[in-house]
Design a protein around this motif. Structure first.
Motif, mmCIF file in Angstrom:
data_model
loop_
_atom_site.group_PDB
_atom_site.id
_atom_site.type_symbol
_atom_site.label_atom_id
_atom_site.label_comp_id
_atom_site.label_asym_id
_atom_site.label_seq_id
_atom_site.Cartn_x
_atom_site.Cartn_y
_atom_site.Cartn_z
ATOM 1 N N SER B 98 0.852 -1.278 0.056
ATOM 2 C CA SER B 98 0.057 0.230 0.079
ATOM 3 C C SER B 98 0.956 1.354 0.241
ATOM 4 O O SER B 98 0.219 2.379 0.357
ATOM 5 C CB SER B 98 -0.924 -0.198 1.203
ATOM 6 N N ARG B 99 2.171 1.255 -0.444
ATOM 7 C CA ARG B 99 3.179 2.196 -0.241
ATOM 8 C C ARG B 99 3.116 2.854 0.827
ATOM 9 O O ARG B 99 2.907 4.325 1.023
ATOM 10 C CB ARG B 99 2.765 3.401 -1.440
ATOM 11 N N ASP B 100 3.405 2.086 1.859
ATOM 12 C CA ASP B 100 3.677 2.554 3.362
ATOM 13 C C ASP B 100 2.611 3.266 4.066
ATOM 14 O O ASP B 100 2.623 4.090 4.589
ATOM 15 C CB ASP B 100 4.928 3.919 3.329
ATOM 16 N N ASN B 101 1.254 2.542 4.039
ATOM 17 C CA ASN B 101 0.284 2.899 4.549
ATOM 18 C C ASN B 101 -0.023 2.174 5.936
ATOM 19 O O ASN B 101 -0.320 0.967 6.000
ATOM 20 C CB ASN B 101 -1.005 2.890 3.890
ATOM 21 N N VAL B 102 0.243 3.097 7.214
ATOM 22 C CA VAL B 102 0.370 2.251 8.221
ATOM 23 C C VAL B 102 -1.168 1.618 8.637
ATOM 24 O O VAL B 102 -1.289 0.366 9.204
ATOM 25 C CB VAL B 102 0.682 3.332 9.533
ATOM 26 N N LEU B 103 -2.151 2.499 8.378
ATOM 27 C CA LEU B 103 -3.810 1.788 8.858
ATOM 28 C C LEU B 103 -3.868 0.738 7.802
ATOM 29 O O LEU B 103 -4.271 -0.403 8.552
ATOM 30 C CB LEU B 103 -4.516 3.240 8.410
ATOM 31 N N VAL B 104 -3.544 0.472 6.835
ATOM 32 C CA VAL B 104 -3.939 -0.385 5.950
ATOM 33 C C VAL B 104 -2.896 -1.847 6.655
ATOM 34 O O VAL B 104 -3.544 -3.062 6.717
ATOM 35 C CB VAL B 104 -3.369 -0.584 4.479
ATOM 36 N N ALA B 105 -1.823 -1.611 7.112
ATOM 37 C CA ALA B 105 -0.985 -2.652 7.515
ATOM 38 C C ALA B 105 -1.698 -3.139 8.891
ATOM 39 O O ALA B 105 -1.502 -4.223 9.116
ATOM 40 C CB ALA B 105 0.587 -1.997 8.008
ATOM 41 N N VAL B 106 -2.198 -2.152 9.703
ATOM 42 C CA VAL B 106 -2.760 -2.683 11.004
ATOM 43 C C VAL B 106 -4.016 -3.530 10.800
ATOM 44 O O VAL B 106 -4.278 -4.349 11.257
ATOM 45 C CB VAL B 106 -3.000 -1.675 11.683
ATOM 46 N N LEU B 107 -4.791 -2.889 9.965
ATOM 47 C CA LEU B 107 -5.986 -3.634 9.420
ATOM 48 C C LEU B 107 -5.754 -4.855 8.841
ATOM 49 O O LEU B 107 -6.549 -5.919 9.355
ATOM 50 C CB LEU B 107 -6.793 -2.647 8.568
ATOM 51 N N VAL B 108 -4.878 -5.094 7.911
ATOM 52 C CA VAL B 108 -4.795 -6.367 7.376
ATOM 53 C C VAL B 108 -4.104 -7.320 8.479
ATOM 54 O O VAL B 108 -4.650 -8.579 8.654
ATOM 55 C CB VAL B 108 -3.637 -6.577 6.189
ATOM 56 N N GLY B 109 -3.108 -6.918 9.059
ATOM 57 C CA GLY B 109 -2.714 -7.883 10.195
ATOM 58 C C GLY B 109 -3.775 -8.203 11.040
ATOM 59 O O GLY B 109 -3.651 -9.473 11.698
ATOM 60 N N GLU B 110 -4.743 -7.329 11.697
ATOM 61 C CA GLU B 110 -5.429 -7.801 12.504
ATOM 62 C C GLU B 110 -6.586 -8.641 12.106
ATOM 63 O O GLU B 110 -6.955 -9.467 12.467
ATOM 64 C CB GLU B 110 -6.299 -6.518 13.053
ATOM 65 N N ALA B 111 -6.895 -8.250 10.703
ATOM 66 C CA ALA B 111 -7.991 -9.388 9.920
ATOM 67 C C ALA B 111 -7.448 -10.673 10.006
ATOM 68 O O ALA B 111 -8.336 -11.642 10.269
ATOM 69 C CB ALA B 111 -8.010 -8.699 8.443
ATOM 70 N N VAL B 112 -6.077 -10.899 9.709
ATOM 71 C CA VAL B 112 -5.506 -12.433 9.264
ATOM 72 C C VAL B 112 -5.573 -12.873 10.876
ATOM 73 O O VAL B 112 -6.056 -14.248 10.838
ATOM 74 C CB VAL B 112 -4.110 -12.295 9.015
ATOM 75 N N LEU B 113 -5.294 -12.017 11.882
ATOM 76 C CA LEU B 113 -5.143 -12.900 13.123
ATOM 77 C C LEU B 113 -6.427 -13.166 13.484
ATOM 78 O O LEU B 113 -6.771 -14.406 13.843
ATOM 79 C CB LEU B 113 -4.668 -11.777 14.229
ATOM 80 N N LEU B 114 -7.507 -12.187 13.537
ATOM 81 C CA LEU B 114 -9.013 -12.224 14.081
ATOM 82 C C LEU B 114 -9.593 -13.383 13.263
ATOM 83 O O LEU B 114 -10.278 -14.288 13.646
ATOM 84 C CB LEU B 114 -9.498 -11.118 14.343
#
Lengths: 271, 124
Positions: B98-114
Protein backbone atom coordinates in the motif's frame (compact mmCIF):
# COMPACT_ATOMS: atom_id res chain seq x y z
CA UNK A 1 9.66 11.21 6.17
CA UNK A 2 7.54 9.88 3.35
CA UNK A 3 6.99 6.69 5.26
CA UNK A 4 4.33 8.06 7.55
CA UNK A 5 0.67 8.66 6.91
CA UNK A 6 -0.50 12.25 6.49
CA UNK A 7 2.99 13.32 5.52
CA UNK A 8 2.52 13.11 1.78
CA UNK A 9 0.66 16.35 1.31
CA UNK A 10 1.28 19.81 2.66
CA UNK A 11 -0.16 20.62 6.02
CA UNK A 12 -3.52 22.18 6.64
CA UNK A 13 -1.91 25.23 8.14
CA UNK A 14 -2.58 28.59 6.58
CA UNK A 15 0.44 30.47 5.31
CA UNK A 16 0.39 33.38 7.74
CA UNK A 17 3.53 34.80 9.31
CA UNK A 18 4.49 33.06 12.54
CA UNK A 19 4.49 36.30 14.55
CA UNK A 20 0.77 36.81 14.04
CA UNK A 21 -0.04 33.42 15.56
CA UNK A 22 0.49 33.05 19.29
CA UNK A 23 2.31 30.20 20.96
CA UNK A 24 -1.01 29.06 22.45
CA UNK A 25 -2.53 28.83 18.97
CA UNK A 26 0.37 26.69 17.74
CA UNK A 27 0.04 24.49 20.81
CA UNK A 28 -3.67 24.07 20.04
CA UNK A 29 -2.94 23.22 16.42
CA UNK A 30 -0.48 20.57 17.51
CA UNK A 31 -3.01 19.20 19.97
CA UNK A 32 -5.59 18.91 17.16
CA UNK A 33 -3.29 16.37 15.49
CA UNK A 34 -4.27 13.99 18.26
CA UNK A 35 -7.16 13.11 15.96
CA UNK A 36 -4.92 11.22 13.54
CA UNK A 37 -4.34 7.59 12.61
CA UNK A 38 -0.93 7.13 14.31
CA UNK A 39 -2.27 8.67 17.54
CA UNK A 40 -5.33 6.38 17.49
CA UNK A 41 -3.15 3.29 16.90
CA UNK A 42 -0.96 4.33 19.81
CA UNK A 43 -3.99 4.79 22.06
CA UNK A 44 -5.19 1.31 21.13
CA UNK A 45 -1.68 -0.03 21.86
CA UNK A 46 -1.91 1.46 25.36
CA UNK A 47 -5.17 -0.46 25.85
CA UNK A 48 -3.10 -3.57 25.16
CA UNK A 49 -0.32 -2.37 27.46
CA UNK A 50 -2.76 -1.80 30.33
CA UNK A 51 -4.04 -5.36 29.89
CA UNK A 52 -0.46 -6.63 29.96
CA UNK A 53 0.30 -4.64 33.13
CA UNK A 54 -2.84 -5.90 34.83
CA UNK A 55 -2.03 -9.50 33.90
CA UNK A 56 1.41 -9.01 35.53
CA UNK A 57 -0.15 -7.88 38.80
CA UNK A 58 0.60 -4.15 38.37
CA UNK A 59 -2.02 -1.86 39.92
CA UNK A 60 -4.11 0.87 38.25
CA UNK A 61 -2.20 3.91 39.57
CA UNK A 62 1.18 2.26 38.92
CA UNK A 63 0.12 1.54 35.32
CA UNK A 64 -0.86 5.19 34.75
CA UNK A 65 2.41 6.38 36.36
CA UNK A 66 4.34 4.03 34.04
CA UNK A 67 2.52 5.33 30.95
CA UNK A 68 3.25 8.98 31.78
CA UNK A 69 6.62 8.58 33.48
CA UNK A 70 8.24 6.25 30.94
CA UNK A 71 6.08 7.12 27.95
CA UNK A 72 8.09 5.05 25.42
CA UNK A 73 5.93 1.98 24.87
CA UNK A 74 8.79 -0.52 24.28
CA UNK A 75 10.32 0.49 27.62
CA UNK A 76 6.92 0.12 29.28
CA UNK A 77 6.64 -3.37 27.80
CA UNK A 78 10.20 -4.33 28.84
CA UNK A 79 9.51 -3.11 32.39
CA UNK A 80 6.24 -5.06 32.60
CA UNK A 81 7.99 -8.12 31.18
CA UNK A 82 10.69 -7.83 33.87
CA UNK A 83 8.06 -7.47 36.59
CA UNK A 84 6.25 -10.51 35.21
CA UNK A 85 9.36 -12.72 35.23
CA UNK A 86 10.36 -11.45 38.70
CA UNK A 87 13.59 -9.73 37.66
CA UNK A 88 15.40 -7.78 40.42
CA UNK A 89 15.56 -3.97 40.33
CA UNK A 90 19.17 -3.76 39.11
CA UNK A 91 18.64 -6.21 36.22
CA UNK A 92 15.36 -4.46 35.30
CA UNK A 93 17.11 -1.08 35.26
CA UNK A 94 19.81 -2.46 32.95
CA UNK A 95 17.30 -4.08 30.58
CA UNK A 96 15.04 -1.00 30.41
CA UNK A 97 17.89 1.48 30.02
CA UNK A 98 19.45 -0.60 27.24
CA UNK A 99 16.14 -0.72 25.38
CA UNK A 100 15.72 3.03 26.00
CA UNK A 101 19.19 3.84 24.69
CA UNK A 102 17.71 4.58 21.26
CA UNK A 103 15.91 7.59 22.80
CA UNK A 104 19.24 9.40 22.92
CA UNK A 105 19.87 9.45 19.13
CA UNK A 106 16.15 10.12 18.59
CA UNK A 107 16.26 13.17 20.87
CA UNK A 108 19.61 14.24 19.39
CA UNK A 109 18.16 14.22 15.90
CA UNK A 110 14.85 15.95 16.65
CA UNK A 111 16.29 18.79 18.77
CA UNK A 112 17.99 20.57 15.83
CA UNK A 113 14.67 20.36 13.93
CA UNK A 114 12.54 21.51 16.86
CA UNK A 115 14.46 24.42 18.31
CA UNK A 116 14.46 28.06 17.29
CA UNK A 117 17.08 30.59 18.34
CA UNK A 118 15.14 31.60 21.43
CA UNK A 119 14.19 28.08 22.57
CA UNK A 120 15.70 27.52 26.02
CA UNK A 121 17.53 24.37 27.07
CA UNK A 122 14.93 23.91 29.82
CA UNK A 123 12.12 23.83 27.23
CA UNK A 124 14.06 21.25 25.22
CA UNK A 125 14.69 19.11 28.32
CA UNK A 126 10.97 19.23 29.13
CA UNK A 127 9.96 18.37 25.56
CA UNK A 128 12.52 15.57 25.33
CA UNK A 129 10.48 13.56 27.84
CA UNK A 130 7.71 13.31 25.22
CA UNK A 131 9.98 11.91 22.51
CA UNK A 132 9.05 8.31 21.67
CA UNK A 133 8.46 6.49 18.37
CA UNK A 134 5.09 8.06 17.45
CA UNK A 135 5.90 11.65 18.47
CA UNK A 136 9.36 11.42 16.89
CA UNK A 137 8.04 10.20 13.53
CA UNK A 138 5.32 12.90 13.70
CA UNK A 139 7.81 15.65 14.55
CA UNK A 140 10.38 14.68 11.93
CA UNK A 141 7.62 14.64 9.30
CA UNK A 142 5.66 17.78 10.23
CA UNK A 143 7.99 20.27 11.92
CA UNK A 144 10.19 21.12 8.90
CA UNK A 145 7.07 22.52 7.18
CA UNK A 146 6.42 25.01 10.00
CA UNK A 147 8.03 28.35 10.85
CA UNK A 148 10.87 27.75 13.33
CA UNK A 149 9.28 29.90 16.04
CA UNK A 150 6.20 27.67 16.00
CA UNK A 151 7.83 24.27 16.14
CA UNK A 152 8.41 23.75 19.87
CA UNK A 153 4.85 24.86 20.72
CA UNK A 154 3.33 22.74 17.95
CA UNK A 155 5.31 19.67 19.03
CA UNK A 156 4.41 20.31 22.68
CA UNK A 157 0.72 20.52 21.77
CA UNK A 158 0.78 17.20 19.98
CA UNK A 159 3.10 15.31 22.31
CA UNK A 160 1.65 16.46 25.65
CA UNK A 161 -1.87 15.68 24.40
CA UNK A 162 -0.70 12.27 23.18
CA UNK A 163 0.90 11.39 26.54
CA UNK A 164 -2.09 12.65 28.54
CA UNK A 165 -4.44 10.69 26.29
CA UNK A 166 -2.35 7.54 26.75
CA UNK A 167 -2.44 7.93 30.56
CA UNK A 168 -6.23 8.24 30.51
CA UNK A 169 -6.59 5.31 28.10
CA UNK A 170 -4.22 3.17 30.20
CA UNK A 171 -6.15 3.94 33.38
CA UNK A 172 -9.60 3.33 31.92
CA UNK A 173 -8.58 0.12 30.17
CA UNK A 174 -6.74 -1.21 33.23
CA UNK A 175 -10.09 -0.89 34.99
CA UNK A 176 -11.91 -2.69 32.16
CA UNK A 177 -9.20 -5.15 31.04
CA UNK A 178 -10.73 -8.10 32.86
CA UNK A 179 -13.98 -7.58 30.99
CA UNK A 180 -12.44 -7.68 27.50
CA UNK A 181 -13.25 -10.77 25.40
CA UNK A 182 -10.01 -12.76 24.76
CA UNK A 183 -10.16 -12.26 20.99
CA UNK A 184 -10.36 -8.46 21.36
CA UNK A 185 -7.60 -8.41 24.00
CA UNK A 186 -5.37 -10.47 21.68
CA UNK A 187 -6.09 -8.11 18.78
CA UNK A 188 -5.09 -5.10 20.89
CA UNK A 189 -1.87 -6.78 22.04
CA UNK A 190 -0.98 -7.50 18.40
CA UNK A 191 -1.27 -3.78 17.54
CA UNK A 192 2.03 -2.97 19.25
CA UNK A 193 4.33 -5.32 17.29
CA UNK A 194 2.41 -4.51 14.08
CA UNK A 195 2.64 -0.77 14.52
CA UNK A 196 6.26 -0.78 15.74
CA UNK A 197 7.37 -2.94 12.81
CA UNK A 198 5.92 -0.71 10.12
CA UNK A 199 6.64 2.64 11.77
CA UNK A 200 10.27 1.71 12.45
CA UNK A 201 10.59 0.52 8.87
CA UNK A 202 9.02 3.78 7.69
CA UNK A 203 11.40 5.89 9.80
CA UNK A 204 14.47 3.90 8.60
CA UNK A 205 16.86 5.89 6.43
CA UNK A 206 19.80 3.54 5.92
CA UNK A 207 20.21 -0.12 5.02
CA UNK A 208 21.60 -0.67 8.53
CA UNK A 209 18.33 0.58 10.09
CA UNK A 210 16.27 -1.93 8.12
CA UNK A 211 18.76 -4.76 8.68
CA UNK A 212 18.76 -4.00 12.41
CA UNK A 213 14.99 -4.47 12.48
CA UNK A 214 15.23 -7.81 10.63
CA UNK A 215 18.31 -9.06 12.52
CA UNK A 216 16.85 -8.06 15.86
CA UNK A 217 13.66 -10.07 15.33
CA UNK A 218 15.69 -13.03 14.02
CA UNK A 219 18.27 -12.93 16.84
CA UNK A 220 15.86 -12.69 19.76
CA UNK A 221 14.74 -16.38 19.91
CA UNK A 222 18.34 -17.63 20.09
CA UNK A 223 19.25 -15.03 22.71
CA UNK A 224 16.17 -15.86 24.73
CA UNK A 225 17.23 -19.52 24.73
CA UNK A 226 20.88 -18.76 25.57
CA UNK A 227 20.50 -15.85 28.01
CA UNK A 228 16.90 -15.69 29.26
CA UNK A 229 17.50 -12.67 31.53
CA UNK A 230 19.64 -10.57 29.20
CA UNK A 231 18.16 -11.52 25.84
CA UNK A 232 17.31 -7.95 24.86
CA UNK A 233 20.80 -6.63 25.58
CA UNK A 234 22.41 -9.39 23.50
CA UNK A 235 19.80 -9.01 20.76
CA UNK A 236 20.65 -5.32 20.49
CA UNK A 237 24.41 -5.78 20.59
CA UNK A 238 24.67 -8.78 18.24
CA UNK A 239 21.81 -7.89 15.87
CA UNK A 240 22.76 -4.21 15.82
CA UNK A 241 26.49 -4.81 15.30
CA UNK A 242 25.80 -7.25 12.46
CA UNK A 243 23.33 -4.80 10.88
CA UNK A 244 25.85 -1.97 11.16
CA UNK A 245 28.67 -3.99 9.56
CA UNK A 246 26.55 -5.39 6.71
CA UNK A 247 24.57 -2.17 6.26
CA UNK A 248 27.70 -0.05 6.04
CA UNK A 249 28.89 -2.10 3.05
CA UNK A 250 25.49 -1.81 1.36
CA UNK A 251 25.24 1.93 2.02
CA UNK A 252 28.83 2.49 0.87
CA UNK A 253 28.10 0.59 -2.35
CA UNK A 254 24.98 2.65 -2.89
CA UNK A 255 26.83 5.91 -2.32
CA UNK A 256 29.37 4.92 -4.96
CA UNK A 257 26.57 4.40 -7.47
CA UNK A 258 24.69 7.58 -6.52
CA UNK A 259 27.11 10.47 -7.00
CA UNK A 260 24.98 13.15 -5.32
CA UNK A 261 24.65 13.03 -1.56
CA UNK A 262 21.08 11.78 -1.75
CA UNK A 263 22.01 8.87 0.46
CA UNK A 264 23.07 11.07 3.33
CA UNK A 265 21.25 10.29 6.55
CA UNK A 266 17.89 11.88 5.86
CA UNK A 267 17.31 12.76 9.47
CA UNK A 268 18.88 16.17 9.29
CA UNK A 269 15.99 18.31 8.11
CA UNK A 270 17.30 21.81 8.53
CA UNK A 271 16.43 25.17 7.05
CA UNK B 1 17.30 -6.36 52.45
CA UNK B 2 19.18 -5.24 49.40
CA UNK B 3 16.80 -3.15 47.30
CA UNK B 4 18.84 -3.70 44.14
CA UNK B 5 18.12 -7.43 44.19
CA UNK B 6 14.47 -7.08 45.24
CA UNK B 7 11.76 -7.80 42.66
CA UNK B 8 8.68 -5.65 41.99
CA UNK B 9 6.33 -7.88 43.96
CA UNK B 10 8.81 -8.76 46.69
CA UNK B 11 8.43 -5.85 49.11
CA UNK B 12 5.17 -5.08 50.83
CA UNK B 13 5.70 -1.31 51.29
CA UNK B 14 3.26 0.91 49.34
CA UNK B 15 6.11 3.06 47.99
CA UNK B 16 8.18 0.18 46.62
CA UNK B 17 6.40 -0.19 43.23
CA UNK B 18 6.73 3.58 42.71
CA UNK B 19 10.44 3.58 43.60
CA UNK B 20 10.88 0.60 41.25
CA UNK B 21 9.12 2.52 38.43
CA UNK B 22 11.03 5.73 39.23
CA UNK B 23 14.43 4.02 38.95
CA UNK B 24 13.89 1.23 36.39
CA UNK B 25 11.24 3.19 34.44
CA UNK B 26 11.51 6.96 34.55
CA UNK B 27 15.23 7.36 35.18
CA UNK B 28 16.23 4.48 32.88
CA UNK B 29 14.49 6.35 30.05
CA UNK B 30 14.92 10.04 30.79
CA UNK B 31 18.66 9.82 31.45
CA UNK B 32 19.00 9.05 27.71
CA UNK B 33 16.58 11.81 26.74
CA UNK B 34 18.47 14.33 28.90
CA UNK B 35 21.77 13.12 27.45
CA UNK B 36 20.25 13.46 23.96
CA UNK B 37 19.46 17.14 24.58
CA UNK B 38 22.93 17.74 26.06
CA UNK B 39 24.70 16.07 23.13
CA UNK B 40 22.41 17.44 20.40
CA UNK B 41 24.46 19.23 17.81
CA UNK B 42 27.78 17.68 18.86
CA UNK B 43 27.59 14.29 17.18
CA UNK B 44 27.05 14.44 13.44
CA UNK B 45 24.11 12.33 12.31
CA UNK B 46 26.03 10.92 9.35
CA UNK B 47 28.97 9.73 11.47
CA UNK B 48 29.69 6.03 11.81
CA UNK B 49 29.22 6.14 15.60
CA UNK B 50 25.74 7.59 15.19
CA UNK B 51 24.81 4.91 12.64
CA UNK B 52 26.14 2.17 14.92
CA UNK B 53 24.25 3.50 17.94
CA UNK B 54 21.07 3.69 15.90
CA UNK B 55 21.56 0.10 14.65
CA UNK B 56 21.92 -1.27 18.19
CA UNK B 57 18.91 0.78 19.28
CA UNK B 58 16.78 -0.46 16.39
CA UNK B 59 17.80 -4.08 17.03
CA UNK B 60 16.79 -3.65 20.68
CA UNK B 61 13.33 -2.46 19.68
CA UNK B 62 13.17 -5.33 17.19
CA UNK B 63 13.89 -7.63 20.14
CA UNK B 64 10.89 -6.13 21.92
CA UNK B 65 8.79 -6.78 18.80
CA UNK B 66 10.05 -10.39 18.70
CA UNK B 67 9.24 -10.85 22.38
CA UNK B 68 5.67 -9.68 21.75
CA UNK B 69 5.32 -12.12 18.83
CA UNK B 70 7.13 -15.20 20.21
CA UNK B 71 6.27 -14.91 23.89
CA UNK B 72 3.21 -12.68 24.29
CA UNK B 73 1.40 -12.45 27.59
CA UNK B 74 -2.36 -12.33 27.88
CA UNK B 75 -4.73 -13.98 25.44
CA UNK B 76 -2.54 -13.36 22.35
CA UNK B 77 -0.36 -16.18 23.76
CA UNK B 78 -3.28 -18.56 23.18
CA UNK B 79 -3.06 -18.01 19.41
CA UNK B 80 -0.78 -20.50 17.61
CA UNK B 81 2.77 -19.27 16.94
CA UNK B 82 2.41 -19.60 13.13
CA UNK B 83 -0.69 -17.40 13.24
CA UNK B 84 1.07 -14.66 15.22
CA UNK B 85 4.00 -14.70 12.79
CA UNK B 86 1.68 -14.79 9.77
CA UNK B 87 -0.35 -11.83 11.08
CA UNK B 88 2.66 -9.55 11.48
CA UNK B 89 4.14 -10.74 8.16
CA UNK B 90 0.81 -10.06 6.39
CA UNK B 91 0.61 -6.61 7.99
CA UNK B 92 4.13 -5.82 6.83
CA UNK B 93 3.42 -7.09 3.29
CA UNK B 94 0.26 -4.95 3.18
CA UNK B 95 2.34 -1.95 4.34
CA UNK B 96 4.74 -2.37 1.42
CA UNK B 97 1.93 -3.12 -1.06
CA UNK B 98 0.00 0.00 0.00
CA UNK B 99 3.04 2.26 -0.38
CA UNK B 100 3.73 2.61 3.34
CA UNK B 101 0.20 3.01 4.69
CA UNK B 102 0.23 2.25 8.43
CA UNK B 103 -3.56 1.95 8.70
CA UNK B 104 -3.75 -0.66 5.90
CA UNK B 105 -0.92 -2.62 7.58
CA UNK B 106 -2.70 -2.66 10.93
CA UNK B 107 -6.09 -3.56 9.45
CA UNK B 108 -4.69 -6.44 7.35
CA UNK B 109 -2.58 -7.81 10.24
CA UNK B 110 -5.55 -7.73 12.60
CA UNK B 111 -7.89 -9.24 9.98
CA UNK B 112 -5.50 -12.17 9.46
CA UNK B 113 -5.16 -12.81 13.20
CA UNK B 114 -8.80 -12.48 14.15
CA UNK B 115 -10.23 -13.95 10.94
CA UNK B 116 -8.06 -17.09 10.88
CA UNK B 117 -8.25 -17.56 14.63
CA UNK B 118 -12.03 -17.42 14.78
CA UNK B 119 -12.52 -19.15 11.41
CA UNK B 120 -9.92 -21.92 11.23
CA UNK B 121 -8.45 -22.56 14.63
CA UNK B 122 -11.60 -22.00 16.65
CA UNK B 123 -12.51 -19.26 19.12
CA UNK B 124 -10.26 -18.99 22.18
Amino acid sequence: MSGTPNSGRPMDIPAEPAETVSTARWFARGAQQFLSIPAMILMASFVGFAGLARASGIGLVETVVMAGGIWALPSCVVLVGAVQTGAPLAATFIAVSLSAFRLMPMVMSIVPVMRAERTSKLTLLFLSHFVAVTAWVFGMAKLPGLPREARAAYFAGFAVTLTSGAMIVAGVSHELAGALPPLLAAGLTLLTPLYFTVSLWGAARLASDRLALAFGVATWPAMHWLEPNFELIWTGLIGGTAAFLVGRRIDAGRRRRVPADTENAGMEVGP
Amino acid sequence: MNLLTATYHQLDAWWWPYLFILIAGWFANDMWRILGVVLAGRLSDDSAIFTYVKSVATALVAGVIAQLIFLPSGSLGLAPMWLRLLSVAAGFAAYKASRDNVLVAVLVGEAVLLGLWAGLVGMP
